[in-house]
Design an enzyme around this catalytic site. Structure first.
Site, PDB file in Angstrom:
ATOM      1  N   ASN A   9       0.884  -1.167   0.000  1.00  0.00           N
ATOM      2  CA  ASN A   9       0.000   0.000   0.000  1.00  0.00           C
ATOM      3  C   ASN A   9       0.918   1.213   0.000  1.00  0.00           C
ATOM      4  O   ASN A   9       1.523   1.523   1.018  1.00  0.00           O
ATOM      5  CB  ASN A   9      -0.900  -0.022   1.246  1.00  0.00           C
ATOM      6  CG  ASN A   9      -1.698   1.265   1.395  1.00  0.00           C
ATOM      7  OD1 ASN A   9      -1.732   2.103   0.481  1.00  0.00           O
ATOM      8  ND2 ASN A   9      -2.336   1.443   2.536  1.00  0.00           N
ATOM      9  N   TRP A  10       1.025   1.846  -1.156  1.00  0.00           N
ATOM     10  CA  TRP A  10       1.988   2.956  -1.276  1.00  0.00           C
ATOM     11  C   TRP A  10       1.525   4.224  -0.562  1.00  0.00           C
ATOM     12  O   TRP A  10       2.301   5.145  -0.379  1.00  0.00           O
ATOM     13  CB  TRP A  10       2.226   3.271  -2.756  1.00  0.00           C
ATOM     14  CG  TRP A  10       2.932   2.181  -3.511  1.00  0.00           C
ATOM     15  CD1 TRP A  10       3.560   1.083  -2.995  1.00  0.00           C
ATOM     16  CD2 TRP A  10       3.111   2.095  -4.933  1.00  0.00           C
ATOM     17  NE1 TRP A  10       4.100   0.319  -3.987  1.00  0.00           N
ATOM     18  CE2 TRP A  10       3.839   0.918  -5.201  1.00  0.00           C
ATOM     19  CE3 TRP A  10       2.717   2.892  -6.014  1.00  0.00           C
ATOM     20  CZ2 TRP A  10       4.189   0.527  -6.490  1.00  0.00           C
ATOM     21  CZ3 TRP A  10       3.061   2.500  -7.299  1.00  0.00           C
ATOM     22  CH2 TRP A  10       3.789   1.336  -7.528  1.00  0.00           C
ATOM     23  N   LYS A  11       0.245   4.295  -0.225  1.00  0.00           N
ATOM     24  CA  LYS A  11      -0.307   5.509   0.412  1.00  0.00           C
ATOM     25  C   LYS A  11      -0.007   6.725  -0.476  1.00  0.00           C
ATOM     26  O   LYS A  11      -0.019   6.602  -1.697  1.00  0.00           O
ATOM     27  CB  LYS A  11       0.224   5.650   1.834  1.00  0.00           C
ATOM     28  CG  LYS A  11       0.004   4.363   2.651  1.00  0.00           C
ATOM     29  CD  LYS A  11       0.230   4.517   4.113  1.00  0.00           C
ATOM     30  CE  LYS A  11      -0.036   3.190   4.822  1.00  0.00           C
ATOM     31  NZ  LYS A  11       0.067   3.273   6.266  1.00  0.00           N
ATOM     32  N   HIS A  95      -9.461   1.543   4.956  1.00  0.00           N
ATOM     33  CA  HIS A  95      -8.172   1.713   5.646  1.00  0.00           C
ATOM     34  C   HIS A  95      -8.359   2.686   6.812  1.00  0.00           C
ATOM     35  O   HIS A  95      -9.118   3.655   6.710  1.00  0.00           O
ATOM     36  CB  HIS A  95      -7.119   2.233   4.660  1.00  0.00           C
ATOM     37  CG  HIS A  95      -5.735   2.139   5.243  1.00  0.00           C
ATOM     38  ND1 HIS A  95      -5.260   3.047   6.160  1.00  0.00           N
ATOM     39  CD2 HIS A  95      -4.751   1.223   5.066  1.00  0.00           C
ATOM     40  CE1 HIS A  95      -4.030   2.682   6.513  1.00  0.00           C
ATOM     41  NE2 HIS A  95      -3.701   1.578   5.867  1.00  0.00           N
ATOM     42  N   GLU A  97      -6.640   5.015   7.861  1.00  0.00           N
ATOM     43  CA  GLU A  97      -6.358   6.426   7.533  1.00  0.00           C
ATOM     44  C   GLU A  97      -7.554   7.074   6.851  1.00  0.00           C
ATOM     45  O   GLU A  97      -7.814   8.264   7.035  1.00  0.00           O
ATOM     46  CB  GLU A  97      -5.079   6.497   6.674  1.00  0.00           C
ATOM     47  CG  GLU A  97      -3.843   6.204   7.525  1.00  0.00           C
ATOM     48  CD  GLU A  97      -2.681   5.558   6.804  1.00  0.00           C
ATOM     49  OE1 GLU A  97      -2.646   5.578   5.562  1.00  0.00           O
ATOM     50  OE2 GLU A  97      -1.801   5.013   7.502  1.00  0.00           O
ATOM     51  N   GLU A 167      -5.273  -4.646  10.586  1.00  0.00           N
ATOM     52  CA  GLU A 167      -4.222  -3.639  10.747  1.00  0.00           C
ATOM     53  C   GLU A 167      -4.438  -2.891  12.063  1.00  0.00           C
ATOM     54  O   GLU A 167      -5.238  -1.953  12.122  1.00  0.00           O
ATOM     55  CB  GLU A 167      -4.268  -2.635   9.589  1.00  0.00           C
ATOM     56  CG  GLU A 167      -4.043  -3.258   8.226  1.00  0.00           C
ATOM     57  CD  GLU A 167      -3.451  -2.262   7.250  1.00  0.00           C
ATOM     58  OE1 GLU A 167      -2.466  -2.621   6.601  1.00  0.00           O
ATOM     59  OE2 GLU A 167      -3.950  -1.128   7.148  1.00  0.00           O
ATOM     60  N   GLY A 173       2.912   2.364  10.732  1.00  0.00           N
ATOM     61  CA  GLY A 173       3.901   3.428  10.570  1.00  0.00           C
ATOM     62  C   GLY A 173       4.653   3.759  11.851  1.00  0.00           C
ATOM     63  O   GLY A 173       5.364   4.757  11.925  1.00  0.00           O
ATOM     64  N   SER A 212       3.533  -2.142  10.250  1.00  0.00           N
ATOM     65  CA  SER A 212       4.976  -2.345  10.397  1.00  0.00           C
ATOM     66  C   SER A 212       5.395  -3.780  10.073  1.00  0.00           C
ATOM     67  O   SER A 212       6.296  -4.325  10.705  1.00  0.00           O
ATOM     68  CB  SER A 212       5.452  -1.924  11.794  1.00  0.00           C
ATOM     69  OG  SER A 212       5.182  -0.555  12.004  1.00  0.00           O
ATOM     70  N   GLY A 233       2.944  -1.159   4.198  1.00  0.00           N
ATOM     71  CA  GLY A 233       3.049   0.261   3.862  1.00  0.00           C
ATOM     72  C   GLY A 233       4.488   0.640   3.544  1.00  0.00           C
ATOM     73  O   GLY A 233       4.994   0.366   2.448  1.00  0.00           O
ATOM     74  N   GLY A 234       5.166   1.240   4.512  1.00  0.00           N
ATOM     75  CA  GLY A 234       6.507   1.801   4.295  1.00  0.00           C
ATOM     76  C   GLY A 234       7.475   0.861   3.586  1.00  0.00           C
ATOM     77  O   GLY A 234       8.177   1.266   2.650  1.00  0.00           O
TER      78      GLY A 234
HETATM   79  P1  13P Z   1       3.197   0.382   7.574  1.00  0.00           P
HETATM   80  O1  13P Z   1       3.650  -0.924   6.984  1.00  0.00           O
HETATM   81  O2  13P Z   1       3.960   1.571   7.062  1.00  0.00           O
HETATM   82  O3  13P Z   1       3.122   0.320   9.076  1.00  0.00           O
HETATM   83  O4  13P Z   1       1.684   0.604   7.052  1.00  0.00           O
HETATM   84  C1  13P Z   1       0.776  -0.425   7.181  1.00  0.00           C
HETATM   85  C2  13P Z   1      -0.447  -0.068   6.440  1.00  0.00           C
HETATM   86  O5  13P Z   1      -1.181   0.837   6.807  1.00  0.00           O
HETATM   87  C3  13P Z   1      -0.744  -0.830   5.208  1.00  0.00           C
HETATM   88  O6  13P Z   1      -2.020  -0.556   4.734  1.00  0.00           O
END
Ligand code: 13P
Length: 253
Positions: A9-11, A95, A97, A167, A173, A212, A233-234
Site C-alpha cells: 500500500n503505497w499511500k 483503511h 487512515e 491492521e 507506521g 509495520s 506500507g513503508g
Molecule cells: P506500515 O507498513 O507503514 O506500518 O503501514 C501499514 C499499512 O497501513 C498498510 O495498509
C-alpha cells in the site's frame, strides 16, 4: 490451502520516476515466487502508469480506495468502474487512515465494499483497533463490529471474493509490529466469527496482517496458521525490502 498474498500500500507516495523503478524491480520477484500472489496498491494518479509497466507480468495491482458511485457530480473521486478499466484486480477499502481522515463510517465502508465488488474488483477490507482500544482489551470486539457491518450489507458469501486485512492502528507506521502471537490470536478470532456464518468462507478467505510488517518481521508473522500474507506500507516502497517480504511468504509455506 490459501494462497499467500503480499500487497503493498503505497499511500501518498511516489513520483513517476520512483514508481517506474519500483514496478520494474518487482516484476522479477513476483515471477520468481509463483506460490505467492504479489500486488501493489497505488495512488489513483499512478494507476495508468502501473498498468503499462506491469503489463504481461505476474505483478497484480489495485487502488487504495474507491468511491461508492460509478459516475456523477462527485469532484475528486475515482469510481470502481474506472479503476477496473485500468486493469486493477484489487481496491483497498476502509483503511484506518480513510476512516480517521475522511470520516468513513462502517456504513460507508460497507457500501464502498459493495460498489467495488459490483465493478468486478476484489475488495481488501481493512479492520483494526486503536491503541486505546487495544489497551482496554477491545481488539476483538472492534474487529467484529467492523466486519459485521460489512457482512450485514453484503452477506457472508461476498467474502468468497474478498480479502480481509487486520491492521492494528497502533502498529501502522510506528515500527511497533504486533507480535506474531497477538496477530495470530486476532486472525483466528476473525476466522471464528466468519465460521459462525459459513465454514467455507472462513476456511478460504485470505486474512492479511498489516502494521509495520517489514523485511525483519514478515517471516514470523507469515508462519502463523491464520496469517495469509501482509498489507505492507513503508517497506513496500523499497524494492529490496518488499522482495524479502515476498520471499518470506514463499519460505513460510
Ligand atoms: P506500515 O507498513 O507503514 O506500518 O503501514 C501499514 C499499512 O497501513 C498498510 O495498509
Amino acid at each position: 490451502m490459501r494462497t499467500p498474498l503480499v500487497m503493498g500500500n503505497w499511500k501518498l507516495n511516489g513520483t513517476k520516476e520512483s514508481v517506474t523503478a519500483l514496478v520494474n524491480a518487482l516484476k522479477a520477484p513476483a515471477a520468481a515466487n509463483p506460490k505467492v500472489e504479489v500486488a501493489v496498491c497505488a495512488p489513483a494518479i499512478f494507476i495508468g502508469l502501473v498498468e503499462q509497466l506491469a503489463a504481461g507480468s505476474a505483478l497484480k495491482y489495485g487502488s487504495e480506495d474507491a468511491d461508492i458511485h460509478n459516475s456523477g457530480a462527485f469532484t475528486g473521486e475515482n469510481s470502481p468502474v474506472m479503476i477496473k478499466e485500468f486493469g486493477c484486480k484489487y481496491a483497498i477499502v476502509g483503511h484506518s487512515e480513510r476512516r480517521a481522515y475522511h470520516n468513513e463510517t462502517d456504513e460507508v465502508v460497507a457500501n464502498k465494499f459493495k460498489a467495488i465488488q459490483a465493478a468486478g474488483l476484489v475488495p481488501v477490507l481493512c479492520i483494526g483497533e486503536s491503541l486505546e482500544q487495544f489497551e482496554k482489551g477491545e481488539t476483538n470486539a472492534v474487529c467484529e463490529k467492523q466486519l459485521k457491518a460489512v457482512i450485514d450489507v453484503n452477506g457472508i458469501d461476498a467474502f468468497k471474493n474478498a480479502v480481509i486485512a487486520y491492521e492494528p492502528i497502533w502498529a501502522i507506521g510506528t515500527g511497533k509490529t504486533a507480535t506474531p502471537e497477538i496477530a495470530q490470536n486476532v486472525h483466528a478470532n476473525i476466522r471464528a466469527l466468519l465460521a459462525k456464518y459459513s465454514k467455507d468462507v472462513a476456511d478460504s478467505v485470505q486474512i492479511l496482517y498489516g502494521g509495520s510488517c517489514n523485511a525483519k518481521t514478515a517471516y514470523d508473522l507469515f508462519k502463523q496458521p491464520d496469517i495469509d500474507g501482509g498489507l505492507v506500507g513503508g517497506a513496500s516502497l523499497k524494492a529490496p525490502d518488499f522482495t524479502t517480504i515476498i520471499e518470506s511468504a514463499t519460505k513460510a509455506l
